[in-house]
Design a protein around this motif. Structure first.
Motif, PDB file in Angstrom:
ATOM      1  N   LYS A  96       0.823  -1.207   0.000  1.00  0.00           N
ATOM      2  CA  LYS A  96       0.000   0.000   0.000  1.00  0.00           C
ATOM      3  C   LYS A  96       0.862   1.264   0.000  1.00  0.00           C
ATOM      4  N   ASN A  97       0.341   2.292  -0.658  1.00  0.00           N
ATOM      5  CA  ASN A  97       0.934   3.621  -0.615  1.00  0.00           C
ATOM      6  C   ASN A  97       0.329   4.400   0.533  1.00  0.00           C
ATOM      7  N   ARG A  98       0.910   5.547   0.821  1.00  0.00           N
ATOM      8  CA  ARG A  98       0.352   6.394   1.888  1.00  0.00           C
ATOM      9  C   ARG A  98      -0.988   6.978   1.479  1.00  0.00           C
ATOM     10  N   SER A  99      -1.154   7.234   0.199  1.00  0.00           N
ATOM     11  CA  SER A  99      -2.407   7.789  -0.304  1.00  0.00           C
ATOM     12  C   SER A  99      -3.257   6.678  -0.910  1.00  0.00           C
ATOM     13  N   VAL A 100      -4.537   6.683  -0.592  1.00  0.00           N
ATOM     14  CA  VAL A 100      -5.447   5.682  -1.166  1.00  0.00           C
ATOM     15  C   VAL A 100      -5.682   5.931  -2.653  1.00  0.00           C
ATOM     16  N   LYS A 101      -5.332   7.114  -3.150  1.00  0.00           N
ATOM     17  CA  LYS A 101      -5.490   7.428  -4.569  1.00  0.00           C
ATOM     18  C   LYS A 101      -4.407   6.792  -5.438  1.00  0.00           C
ATOM     19  N   LEU A 102      -3.326   6.343  -4.824  1.00  0.00           N
ATOM     20  CA  LEU A 102      -2.229   5.732  -5.577  1.00  0.00           C
ATOM     21  C   LEU A 102      -2.387   4.213  -5.614  1.00  0.00           C
ATOM     22  N   PHE A 137       2.842  10.908  -6.851  1.00  0.00           N
ATOM     23  CA  PHE A 137       2.252  12.067  -7.513  1.00  0.00           C
ATOM     24  C   PHE A 137       3.340  12.907  -8.161  1.00  0.00           C
ATOM     25  N   ARG A 156       2.809  15.443  -2.387  1.00  0.00           N
ATOM     26  CA  ARG A 156       1.725  15.767  -1.461  1.00  0.00           C
ATOM     27  C   ARG A 156       0.541  16.489  -2.111  1.00  0.00           C
ATOM     28  N   ASP A 157       0.491  16.510  -3.444  1.00  0.00           N
ATOM     29  CA  ASP A 157      -0.657  17.095  -4.148  1.00  0.00           C
ATOM     30  C   ASP A 157      -1.432  15.948  -4.802  1.00  0.00           C
ATOM     31  N   GLU A 158      -2.469  15.493  -4.121  1.00  0.00           N
ATOM     32  CA  GLU A 158      -3.215  14.333  -4.600  1.00  0.00           C
ATOM     33  C   GLU A 158      -4.051  14.623  -5.835  1.00  0.00           C
ATOM     34  N   ASN A 159      -4.090  15.864  -6.277  1.00  0.00           N
ATOM     35  CA  ASN A 159      -4.789  16.205  -7.510  1.00  0.00           C
ATOM     36  C   ASN A 159      -3.850  16.216  -8.723  1.00  0.00           C
TER      37      ASN A 159
END
Length: 111
Positions: free
Chosen positions: A28-34, A61, A65-68
């Motif tokens: 897993k990544n730190r962000s669920v979007k990755l 990303f 730290r920019d999930e967009n």
């Protein structure tokens, strides 16, 4: 002289794996979007010498730290060196990437 270097190189990588296991590890990544980072380990046998081959795909990303921002992937492939620091503890190193194992557990991996 070449023979001495070859023997020294083989002795560094030829001991058998006690901790790491061949296979594919999805972490897993730190962000669920990755997407999950993927680590593939396969031990090759070259002339009776066991050498771990590692393939890694990492996702991050384009702007930290920019999930967009857009998702970027990086790939690393290569033969790994193996070091053992304690019973059932090994580290595979490919370039500057260290993969640590304790027993059957890939300690760098978040499930």
């Amino acid at each position: 002289m070449k023979r001495i270097f070859a023997i020294a190189f083989i002795s560094l990588i030829s001991f058998s794996a006690a901790a790491y296991k061949d296979g594919t590890y999805n972490c897993k990544n730190r962000s669920v979007k990755l997407p999950d980072n993927v680590y593939k380990i396969q031990t090759l046998n070259v002339g009776g010498v066991s050498i771990p081959h590692v393939e890694v795909t990492l996702y991050f990303f384009s702007v930290p730290r920019d999930e967009n921002s857009t998702i970027v992937d990086a790939h690393l492939k290569g033969l790994a060196t193996v070091s053992s620091s304690a019973k059932d503890t090994e580290t595979l190193q490919v370039a500057a990437l260290n993969l640590s194992f304790e027993g059957d557990t890939f300690t760098n991996c978040r499930k």
